[in-house]
Design an enzyme around this catalytic site. Structure first.
Site, PDB file in Angstrom:
ATOM      1  N   ASP A   1       2.583 -10.406 -57.422  1.00  0.00           N
ATOM      2  CA  ASP A   1       2.068  -9.173 -58.035  1.00  0.00           C
ATOM      3  C   ASP A   1       3.219  -8.172 -58.236  1.00  0.00           C
ATOM      4  O   ASP A   1       3.799  -7.695 -57.268  1.00  0.00           O
ATOM      5  CB  ASP A   1       0.993  -8.568 -57.127  1.00  0.00           C
ATOM      6  CG  ASP A   1       0.235  -7.419 -57.775  1.00  0.00           C
ATOM      7  OD1 ASP A   1       0.802  -6.762 -58.671  1.00  0.00           O
ATOM      8  OD2 ASP A   1      -0.917  -7.180 -57.378  1.00  0.00           O
TER       9      ASP A   1
ATOM     10  N   SER B   1      -7.675  -3.721 -57.598  1.00  0.00           N
ATOM     11  CA  SER B   1      -6.600  -2.751 -57.773  1.00  0.00           C
ATOM     12  C   SER B   1      -7.089  -1.342 -57.408  1.00  0.00           C
ATOM     13  O   SER B   1      -7.544  -1.133 -56.280  1.00  0.00           O
ATOM     14  CB  SER B   1      -6.055  -2.836 -59.201  1.00  0.00           C
ATOM     15  OG  SER B   1      -4.833  -2.137 -59.321  1.00  0.00           O
TER      16      SER B   1
ATOM     17  N   HIS C   1      -0.741  -9.644 -60.991  1.00  0.00           N
ATOM     18  CA  HIS C   1      -1.741  -8.590 -60.765  1.00  0.00           C
ATOM     19  C   HIS C   1      -3.015  -8.938 -61.528  1.00  0.00           C
ATOM     20  O   HIS C   1      -3.349  -8.324 -62.545  1.00  0.00           O
ATOM     21  CB  HIS C   1      -1.181  -7.236 -61.199  1.00  0.00           C
ATOM     22  CG  HIS C   1      -1.974  -6.068 -60.694  1.00  0.00           C
ATOM     23  ND1 HIS C   1      -2.120  -5.781 -59.345  1.00  0.00           N
ATOM     24  CD2 HIS C   1      -2.670  -5.103 -61.347  1.00  0.00           C
ATOM     25  CE1 HIS C   1      -2.871  -4.699 -59.205  1.00  0.00           C
ATOM     26  NE2 HIS C   1      -3.216  -4.269 -60.398  1.00  0.00           N
TER      27      HIS C   1
END
Length: 232
Positions: free
Chosen positions: A177, A122, A211
């Site tokens: 995600d 991320s 995610h």
């Protein structure tokens, strides 16, 4: 093979997973927003190779605009998560310099830059891409999980002095995600192919993955690391 960690602020607190034999390579892995290096140190331990040292630093705690200015671990400020969101250019550049300092420290300790992989998840993956593409140190490879390229509008010019235009990049993304949509990941992969050798960019997606990471993704990461950092 000593070297003073205290001169590199992020290293003095970083979680390090040492090799179980002579260390001939290093993986530096950066966590996401609000996290710490501990979780990814555990993930790296699960896929570790005995001759590699894994370094998982903690981001500094700063107010984050995206989260109502709450103070939390963050590599740089985030204003939004879409390709057109304003960005913290000064913070991104400063964070990249701090990661380059870790790379320089490992080089001074005897690991050539060509035996160092930089990666992250991320926001950490975003920073790893930006750092590698603006670095004059030739890295073995880059891993970006569920991420994007910060300051993407400044590329390819921002990479003009980079030593990593021919460096393999593995980008992985969950197809479900909700935070960083897979389409954003795909756009990032296409952008990367305009900056580095297109055949060096691998973009993999994982059905049903949100995610986060999954065993299949971590297996792909291990395979990639082993290919780019073979035992010597």
């Amino acid at each position: 093979m000593c070297g003073n960690n205290m001169s590199v602020p992020l290293l003095s607190e970083a979680v390090t997973v040492p090799g179980t034999e002579k260390e001939t390579a290093v993986v530096i892995f950066l966590h996401g927003l609000g996290d710490t290096g501990h979780g990814w140190a555990d993930a790296m331990t699960s896929i570790r190779l005995p001759y590699i040292k894994y370094i998982c630093p903690h981001a500094p705690r700063i107010p984050v605009t995206l989260n109502m200015k709450m103070t939390m671990p963050s590599w740089f400020d985030l204003m939004g998560l879409s390709p057109g969101s304003p960005e913290d250019e000064a913070g991104i550049k400063k964070a990249a310099e701090n990661i380059k300092a870790i790379i320089d420290h490992e080089i001074k300790n005897g690991i050539p830059s060509s035996r160092i992989i930089l990666g992250g998840f991320s926001q950490g993956g975003a920073l790893s891409l930006y750092t590698a593409l603006t670095s004059q140190q030739k890295l073995a490879a880059v891993v970006g999980l569920s991420c994007w390229l910060p300051l993407h509008k400044t590329f390819p010019q921002a990479a003009s002095g980079s030593a990593n235009k021919d460096t393999p990049i593995l980008q992985c993304h969950g197809e479900m995600d909700p935070m960083i949509p897979v389409q954003f990941g795909a756009l990032t992969a296409e952008k990367l192919k305009n900056i580095v050798s297109p055949q060096k960019v691998t973009f993999r997606t994982y059905p049903g993955l949100v995610h986060s990471s999954c065993p299949q993704e971590m297996s792909a990461v291990k395979e990639f690391i082993e290919k780019q950092l073979p035992r010597v």
